[in-house]
Write a protein that holds these residues in place. Sequence first.
Motif, PDB file in Angstrom:
ATOM      1  N   TYR A  18     -13.666  12.478  30.029  1.00  0.00           N
ATOM      2  CA  TYR A  18     -14.753  12.428  29.051  1.00  0.00           C
ATOM      3  C   TYR A  18     -13.457  14.203  28.183  1.00  0.00           C
ATOM      4  N   THR A  19     -12.755  14.372  28.377  1.00  0.00           N
ATOM      5  CA  THR A  19     -12.443  15.869  27.739  1.00  0.00           C
ATOM      6  C   THR A  19     -10.305  15.316  28.286  1.00  0.00           C
ATOM      7  N   GLY A  20     -10.428  14.991  29.013  1.00  0.00           N
ATOM      8  CA  GLY A  20      -8.654  15.135  28.685  1.00  0.00           C
ATOM      9  C   GLY A  20      -8.332  15.859  29.057  1.00  0.00           C
ATOM     10  N   GLU A  21      -8.502  16.944  29.797  1.00  0.00           N
ATOM     11  CA  GLU A  21      -8.234  18.446  30.368  1.00  0.00           C
ATOM     12  C   GLU A  21      -6.680  18.105  31.697  1.00  0.00           C
ATOM     13  N   ASP A  23      -5.611  19.749  35.303  1.00  0.00           N
ATOM     14  CA  ASP A  23      -6.092  20.012  35.951  1.00  0.00           C
ATOM     15  C   ASP A  23      -6.169  22.179  35.692  1.00  0.00           C
ATOM     16  N   SER A  24      -4.865  22.174  35.634  1.00  0.00           N
ATOM     17  CA  SER A  24      -4.073  24.163  34.781  1.00  0.00           C
ATOM     18  C   SER A  24      -5.829  24.518  34.643  1.00  0.00           C
ATOM     19  N   THR A  25      -6.211  23.999  33.446  1.00  0.00           N
ATOM     20  CA  THR A  25      -7.051  24.451  32.318  1.00  0.00           C
ATOM     21  C   THR A  25      -8.320  23.803  33.563  1.00  0.00           C
ATOM     22  N   LEU A  26      -8.389  22.868  33.982  1.00  0.00           N
ATOM     23  CA  LEU A  26     -10.006  21.940  34.266  1.00  0.00           C
ATOM     24  C   LEU A  26     -10.730  22.593  35.501  1.00  0.00           C
ATOM     25  N   LEU A  27      -9.961  22.460  36.000  1.00  0.00           N
ATOM     26  CA  LEU A  27     -10.094  23.168  37.963  1.00  0.00           C
ATOM     27  C   LEU A  27     -10.877  24.569  37.982  1.00  0.00           C
ATOM     28  N   PRO A  28     -10.139  25.458  37.395  1.00  0.00           N
ATOM     29  CA  PRO A  28     -10.382  26.784  37.136  1.00  0.00           C
ATOM     30  C   PRO A  28     -12.237  27.449  36.148  1.00  0.00           C
ATOM     31  N   ALA A  29     -12.067  26.235  34.761  1.00  0.00           N
ATOM     32  CA  ALA A  29     -13.769  25.763  34.326  1.00  0.00           C
ATOM     33  C   ALA A  29     -14.942  25.706  35.287  1.00  0.00           C
ATOM     34  N   VAL A  30     -13.887  24.998  36.014  1.00  0.00           N
ATOM     35  CA  VAL A  30     -15.130  24.167  37.085  1.00  0.00           C
ATOM     36  C   VAL A  30     -15.945  24.928  38.400  1.00  0.00           C
ATOM     37  N   GLY A  31     -14.975  25.231  38.523  1.00  0.00           N
ATOM     38  CA  GLY A  31     -15.226  26.262  39.478  1.00  0.00           C
ATOM     39  C   GLY A  31     -15.501  27.820  39.324  1.00  0.00           C
ATOM     40  N   ARG A  32     -15.626  28.772  37.717  1.00  0.00           N
ATOM     41  CA  ARG A  32     -16.319  29.051  36.895  1.00  0.00           C
ATOM     42  C   ARG A  32     -17.863  28.535  36.714  1.00  0.00           C
ATOM     43  N   PRO A 110      -0.472   2.885  20.358  1.00  0.00           N
ATOM     44  CA  PRO A 110      -1.472   3.608  20.692  1.00  0.00           C
ATOM     45  C   PRO A 110      -1.175   5.068  20.181  1.00  0.00           C
ATOM     46  N   MET A 111      -2.403   5.432  18.632  1.00  0.00           N
ATOM     47  CA  MET A 111      -2.079   6.670  18.295  1.00  0.00           C
ATOM     48  C   MET A 111      -3.287   7.596  18.676  1.00  0.00           C
ATOM     49  N   PRO A 112      -3.851   8.199  19.463  1.00  0.00           N
ATOM     50  CA  PRO A 112      -5.559   8.739  20.225  1.00  0.00           C
ATOM     51  C   PRO A 112      -5.134  10.039  18.919  1.00  0.00           C
ATOM     52  N   LEU A 113      -6.663  10.295  18.465  1.00  0.00           N
ATOM     53  CA  LEU A 113      -6.675  11.511  17.872  1.00  0.00           C
ATOM     54  C   LEU A 113      -6.361  12.859  18.699  1.00  0.00           C
ATOM     55  N   SER A 114      -7.136  12.853  19.880  1.00  0.00           N
ATOM     56  CA  SER A 114      -7.536  14.358  20.055  1.00  0.00           C
ATOM     57  C   SER A 114      -6.493  14.206  21.309  1.00  0.00           C
ATOM     58  N   ARG A 115      -5.828  14.994  22.167  1.00  0.00           N
ATOM     59  CA  ARG A 115      -5.658  14.814  23.493  1.00  0.00           C
ATOM     60  C   ARG A 115      -6.906  15.283  24.470  1.00  0.00           C
ATOM     61  N   ILE A 116      -6.872  16.457  24.152  1.00  0.00           N
ATOM     62  CA  ILE A 116      -8.360  17.531  24.693  1.00  0.00           C
ATOM     63  C   ILE A 116      -8.977  17.796  23.723  1.00  0.00           C
ATOM     64  N   VAL A 117     -10.006  17.464  24.459  1.00  0.00           N
ATOM     65  CA  VAL A 117     -11.732  18.423  23.513  1.00  0.00           C
ATOM     66  C   VAL A 117     -11.921  19.118  24.587  1.00  0.00           C
ATOM     67  N   GLU A 118     -11.664  20.548  24.460  1.00  0.00           N
ATOM     68  CA  GLU A 118     -12.562  21.415  25.733  1.00  0.00           C
ATOM     69  C   GLU A 118     -13.664  22.193  24.744  1.00  0.00           C
ATOM     70  N   ILE A 242     -12.715  10.128  25.980  1.00  0.00           N
ATOM     71  CA  ILE A 242     -13.361   8.981  26.892  1.00  0.00           C
ATOM     72  C   ILE A 242     -13.028   7.793  26.426  1.00  0.00           C
ATOM     73  N   LEU A 243     -12.637   7.158  24.696  1.00  0.00           N
ATOM     74  CA  LEU A 243     -11.800   6.113  24.766  1.00  0.00           C
ATOM     75  C   LEU A 243     -10.533   5.441  24.594  1.00  0.00           C
ATOM     76  N   GLY A 244     -10.147   6.773  25.926  1.00  0.00           N
ATOM     77  CA  GLY A 244      -8.856   6.180  25.619  1.00  0.00           C
ATOM     78  C   GLY A 244      -7.807   6.494  24.631  1.00  0.00           C
ATOM     79  N   SER A 245      -6.716   5.322  25.036  1.00  0.00           N
ATOM     80  CA  SER A 245      -5.456   5.726  24.561  1.00  0.00           C
ATOM     81  C   SER A 245      -6.081   4.505  22.616  1.00  0.00           C
ATOM     82  N   THR A 246      -6.240   5.049  22.177  1.00  0.00           N
ATOM     83  CA  THR A 246      -6.576   4.183  20.765  1.00  0.00           C
ATOM     84  C   THR A 246      -5.418   3.340  20.065  1.00  0.00           C
ATOM     85  N   TYR A 247      -5.382   2.775  18.958  1.00  0.00           N
ATOM     86  CA  TYR A 247      -3.743   2.032  17.966  1.00  0.00           C
ATOM     87  C   TYR A 247      -5.093   2.659  16.807  1.00  0.00           C
TER      88      TYR A 247
END
Length: 357
Positions: A18-21, A23-32, A110-118, A242-247
Motif C-alpha cells: 500500500y505504501t511502498g516503504e 524495511d528500514s522505515t516500515l518495521l520500526p513504524a509498525v513496531g512503534r 513504466p512511469m509510476p508517480l510515487s515510490r513511497i507514500v509514508e 497499490i496500483l503498482g508500476s503504472t505506465y
Amino acid sequence: MPHRLSLTRRLAALRRPYTGETDSTLLPAVGRALKTLSGDERARMHEILNEGYETRLLGESSIPAVNHRFREALLPDTTDTVQQQLEAGILFALGQTAPYRWPATEVASPMPLSRIVEPGLAPDETILHLCHGVLAPMMAALTPRVVDGSLQGLAGLRATVKRRQVQLHLADAGPTRKVALSNTGIRHWVAALAFTRKVIGSEQLPDLERRLNWAERSAIRTGCRVPVPAALASGVLRRLPILGSTYWLTVRPDGPEGLRLDWAGGRSPAKVAAALVHPLAGLAGGRFHVTPMGADFVTVIVTGIPGEPTTKLTLHQAPVTARPPFTRIDVSDAQAEFKRAMTAPAFASIHRELVSR
C-alpha cells in the motif's frame, strides 16, 4: 496454532504494497504502533489476519467490526476535512501529469508517480516520495491561479521550503496539516516552479506565500476546492503504490460523488479493489460493494466513510499497447527552464530572477 511470523512482520508485509516503504522505515513504524496496543488487542489483530475478508467485496463482513485503533496503528487515515482536501487535490493533480510526461516516441516504460507514500508521525501528515520527473508537472497542475476569471489549481495551496523537503499545506489551515515532499531541496523546488511558470504563463507566476485571493476565498467558501470526493481521494492517495508500476495514470471525477482512476500496466483492477477493502489496511468505510464491469473495469461503492456520503470508486486498467486517453503536451521549453535552474552555477541569481519576474 500460532503463526510462525511475528505480528510486526505480518503487519509490515501487509502494509508494504500500500505504501511502498522499505524495511528500514516500515518495521520500526509498525513496531512503534504496536506498542500502543494491549496484549489482547495484538492477539485480536493476529486473529483478523488469519480470517478471510472475501465477503466484504459483497457488502458483508465475516469478522466483527475492526477497532479503529487497529487501523490507526497500521495505516491511518485522516478525518480532518482540510487535510483530506489537500490530499485529494494532490491526487487529482498527479492524475493530470501524464500528458506532460508521456514520451514523444512510440516506446514507453513504466512511469509510476510515487515510490513511497509514508504516513507521518501525526495523522494529519503524509510524506510523498515522488518519482523522477513528477514534481514539476504536478506543481503545474496544482498551483492556484486565475485564468479568464476562473480559478485553476488547488485553492489556498501554500508551501514551506525546508532543507531536505518541501511541505505543502493550505493557507486556511496552517502548516500543521501538511503533505511533505521528501528529498526535495531548494534548487529542485525552484526548478519545478520555473517549469510551472513556463507551462501556465509568465503572467501566472506561482506565488505560494501570498494571502488568499478573491478566487481562492470563493472556492473555499462554496466548497468547490476539489472536484472529487475528498475523503475517498485522500484514502486513495495514502495507498497509491497499490496500483503498482503504472505506465500512466489519470484521475477524474465520476459523477458528483465518484472518483475514477484509469491506468495502464501495474496491478489489475480486481487486485486493487480487493486490497482496498481489506479490513485493516484498506479504505475507511463500513460497507463495500465491488462489481466487475468487464475484464478491465471494477466499481467499488463505499459507505460509512466519516463525514462523506456514499461514494463510488471506478477502477479501469487499459492495455499497455492501447492509445492513452490524453494528448501529449510538448513541454520542451519548460523542461529547458527546469534544467537551467537545476544546473545553473550561480543558483542564487536564478532564484532572484524567477522571483522578480
